[in-house]
Scaffold this motif. Sequence first.
Motif, PDB file in Angstrom:
ATOM      1  N   ASN A  22       0.811  -1.229   0.000  1.00 51.78           N
ATOM      2  CA  ASN A  22       0.000   0.000   0.000  1.00 51.78           C
ATOM      3  C   ASN A  22       0.841   1.274   0.000  1.00 51.78           C
ATOM      4  O   ASN A  22       0.490   2.263   0.632  1.00 51.78           O
ATOM      5  CB  ASN A  22      -0.968   0.015   1.184  1.00 51.78           C
ATOM      6  CG  ASN A  22      -2.056  -1.010   1.039  1.00 51.78           C
ATOM      7  OD1 ASN A  22      -2.585  -1.208  -0.050  1.00 51.78           O
ATOM      8  ND2 ASN A  22      -2.365  -1.707   2.124  1.00 51.78           N
ATOM      9  N   GLY A  23       1.966   1.236  -0.685  1.00 54.09           N
ATOM     10  CA  GLY A  23       2.825   2.415  -0.801  1.00 54.09           C
ATOM     11  C   GLY A  23       3.935   2.495   0.234  1.00 54.09           C
ATOM     12  O   GLY A  23       4.824   3.335   0.126  1.00 54.09           O
ATOM     13  N   ALA A  24       3.914   1.623   1.240  1.00 54.60           N
ATOM     14  CA  ALA A  24       4.970   1.640   2.261  1.00 54.60           C
ATOM     15  C   ALA A  24       6.328   1.273   1.673  1.00 54.60           C
ATOM     16  O   ALA A  24       7.367   1.543   2.270  1.00 54.60           O
ATOM     17  CB  ALA A  24       4.618   0.702   3.416  1.00 54.60           C
ATOM     18  N   ALA A  25       6.326   0.673   0.485  1.00 54.75           N
ATOM     19  CA  ALA A  25       7.581   0.286  -0.169  1.00 54.75           C
ATOM     20  C   ALA A  25       8.363   1.489  -0.687  1.00 54.75           C
ATOM     21  O   ALA A  25       9.570   1.377  -0.938  1.00 54.75           O
ATOM     22  CB  ALA A  25       7.299  -0.669  -1.326  1.00 54.75           C
ATOM     23  N   CYS A  26       7.721   2.624  -0.843  1.00 51.52           N
ATOM     24  CA  CYS A  26       8.399   3.813  -1.377  1.00 51.52           C
ATOM     25  C   CYS A  26       9.633   4.135  -0.547  1.00 51.52           C
ATOM     26  O   CYS A  26       9.561   4.258   0.678  1.00 51.52           O
ATOM     27  CB  CYS A  26       7.458   5.011  -1.386  1.00 51.52           C
ATOM     28  SG  CYS A  26       6.124   4.876  -2.584  1.00 51.52           S
ATOM     29  N   GLY A  27      10.760   4.253  -1.239  1.00 48.63           N
ATOM     30  CA  GLY A  27      12.008   4.589  -0.571  1.00 48.63           C
ATOM     31  C   GLY A  27      12.788   3.404  -0.036  1.00 48.63           C
ATOM     32  O   GLY A  27      13.944   3.557   0.348  1.00 48.63           O
ATOM     33  N   ARG A  28      12.152   2.235   0.019  1.00 44.47           N
ATOM     34  CA  ARG A  28      12.893   1.058   0.486  1.00 44.47           C
ATOM     35  C   ARG A  28      14.057   0.781  -0.449  1.00 44.47           C
ATOM     36  O   ARG A  28      13.999   1.053  -1.637  1.00 44.47           O
ATOM     37  CB  ARG A  28      11.995  -0.174   0.544  1.00 44.47           C
ATOM     38  CG  ARG A  28      11.051  -0.175   1.698  1.00 44.47           C
ATOM     39  CD  ARG A  28      10.266  -1.470   1.769  1.00 44.47           C
ATOM     40  NE  ARG A  28       9.255  -1.371   2.815  1.00 44.47           N
ATOM     41  CZ  ARG A  28       8.127  -2.043   2.829  1.00 44.47           C
ATOM     42  NH1 ARG A  28       7.855  -2.900   1.842  1.00 44.47           N
ATOM     43  NH2 ARG A  28       7.268  -1.899   3.807  1.00 44.47           N
ATOM     44  N   ARG A  29      15.097   0.197   0.116  1.00 41.93           N
ATOM     45  CA  ARG A  29      16.281  -0.133  -0.675  1.00 41.93           C
ATOM     46  C   ARG A  29      16.503  -1.639  -0.622  1.00 41.93           C
ATOM     47  O   ARG A  29      16.283  -2.272   0.416  1.00 41.93           O
ATOM     48  CB  ARG A  29      17.493   0.626  -0.165  1.00 41.93           C
ATOM     49  CG  ARG A  29      17.319   2.124  -0.363  1.00 41.93           C
ATOM     50  CD  ARG A  29      18.560   2.914   0.000  1.00 41.93           C
ATOM     51  NE  ARG A  29      18.347   4.330  -0.218  1.00 41.93           N
ATOM     52  CZ  ARG A  29      18.603   4.961  -1.359  1.00 41.93           C
ATOM     53  NH1 ARG A  29      19.088   4.297  -2.378  1.00 41.93           N
ATOM     54  NH2 ARG A  29      18.387   6.248  -1.484  1.00 41.93           N
ATOM     55  N   TYR A  30      16.925  -2.154  -1.758  1.00 38.63           N
ATOM     56  CA  TYR A  30      17.186  -3.585  -1.880  1.00 38.63           C
ATOM     57  C   TYR A  30      18.555  -3.792  -2.518  1.00 38.63           C
ATOM     58  O   TYR A  30      18.978  -3.012  -3.362  1.00 38.63           O
ATOM     59  CB  TYR A  30      16.127  -4.264  -2.759  1.00 38.63           C
ATOM     60  CG  TYR A  30      14.763  -4.335  -2.126  1.00 38.63           C
ATOM     61  CD1 TYR A  30      14.406  -5.406  -1.321  1.00 38.63           C
ATOM     62  CD2 TYR A  30      13.834  -3.311  -2.325  1.00 38.63           C
ATOM     63  CE1 TYR A  30      13.144  -5.467  -0.735  1.00 38.63           C
ATOM     64  CE2 TYR A  30      12.580  -3.364  -1.738  1.00 38.63           C
ATOM     65  CZ  TYR A  30      12.245  -4.447  -0.944  1.00 38.63           C
ATOM     66  OH  TYR A  30      10.996  -4.502  -0.361  1.00 38.63           O
ATOM     67  N   ARG A  31      19.199  -4.863  -2.087  1.00 40.19           N
ATOM     68  CA  ARG A  31      20.426  -5.327  -2.745  1.00 40.19           C
ATOM     69  C   ARG A  31      20.036  -6.584  -3.504  1.00 40.19           C
ATOM     70  O   ARG A  31      19.334  -7.442  -2.970  1.00 40.19           O
ATOM     71  CB  ARG A  31      21.500  -5.629  -1.711  1.00 40.19           C
ATOM     72  CG  ARG A  31      22.770  -6.192  -2.333  1.00 40.19           C
ATOM     73  CD  ARG A  31      23.915  -6.151  -1.355  1.00 40.19           C
ATOM     74  NE  ARG A  31      24.291  -4.737  -1.218  1.00 40.19           N
ATOM     75  CZ  ARG A  31      24.879  -4.227  -0.151  1.00 40.19           C
ATOM     76  NH1 ARG A  31      25.159  -4.987   0.875  1.00 40.19           N
ATOM     77  NH2 ARG A  31      25.194  -2.947  -0.110  1.00 40.19           N
ATOM     78  N   MET A  32      20.466  -6.681  -4.754  1.00 41.31           N
ATOM     79  CA  MET A  32      20.080  -7.846  -5.553  1.00 41.31           C
ATOM     80  C   MET A  32      21.190  -8.271  -6.493  1.00 41.31           C
ATOM     81  O   MET A  32      22.105  -7.492  -6.791  1.00 41.31           O
ATOM     82  CB  MET A  32      18.795  -7.576  -6.329  1.00 41.31           C
ATOM     83  CG  MET A  32      18.887  -6.495  -7.369  1.00 41.31           C
ATOM     84  SD  MET A  32      17.312  -6.221  -8.252  1.00 41.31           S
ATOM     85  CE  MET A  32      16.222  -5.719  -6.953  1.00 41.31           C
TER      86      MET A  32
END
Length: 143
Positions: A75-85
């Motif tokens: 629900n938009g809480a992912a905005c700004g999250r960072r991931y290493r892949m």
Amino acid sequence: MASCVANDNIVRGIAMFLCLGCVAMSNLADLVAADFGTATSYNPPYLPTRCNGGRQDQFPAGNMFVAVGEGLWDNGAACGRRYRMRCLSGANRPCKEGTMIDVKVVDYCPKSPCPATFLLSNDAFNAISHHPNAKINIEYAQT
């Protein structure tokens, strides 16, 4: 006196062993915390986004950003999250071996249904894949 020196050496050896064990466990914890998914690239225009509209300053240096599908959107809480892949596999061996990237979530997947767990900007996708139009299998973890 000789027994004190011997005891000091034993204590140092045990301390070194414990330190090395901690380092090994922390690396193992990174692997255990990783998830698996798929990724593909998506093309501009990248604006507006669902996270920050038309703001150009939302994009990180090097244009290393992604859009995420429903499973990660939250629900938009992912905005700004960072991931290493990193790329694991795909058709015609697309992966750039040994390459890991850090990306920032700036958008919700514009396609329904979303074709992958992550849609990577062209720059981000080209950093881990030799083939710009491939669908790849990835390993990722939130950082």
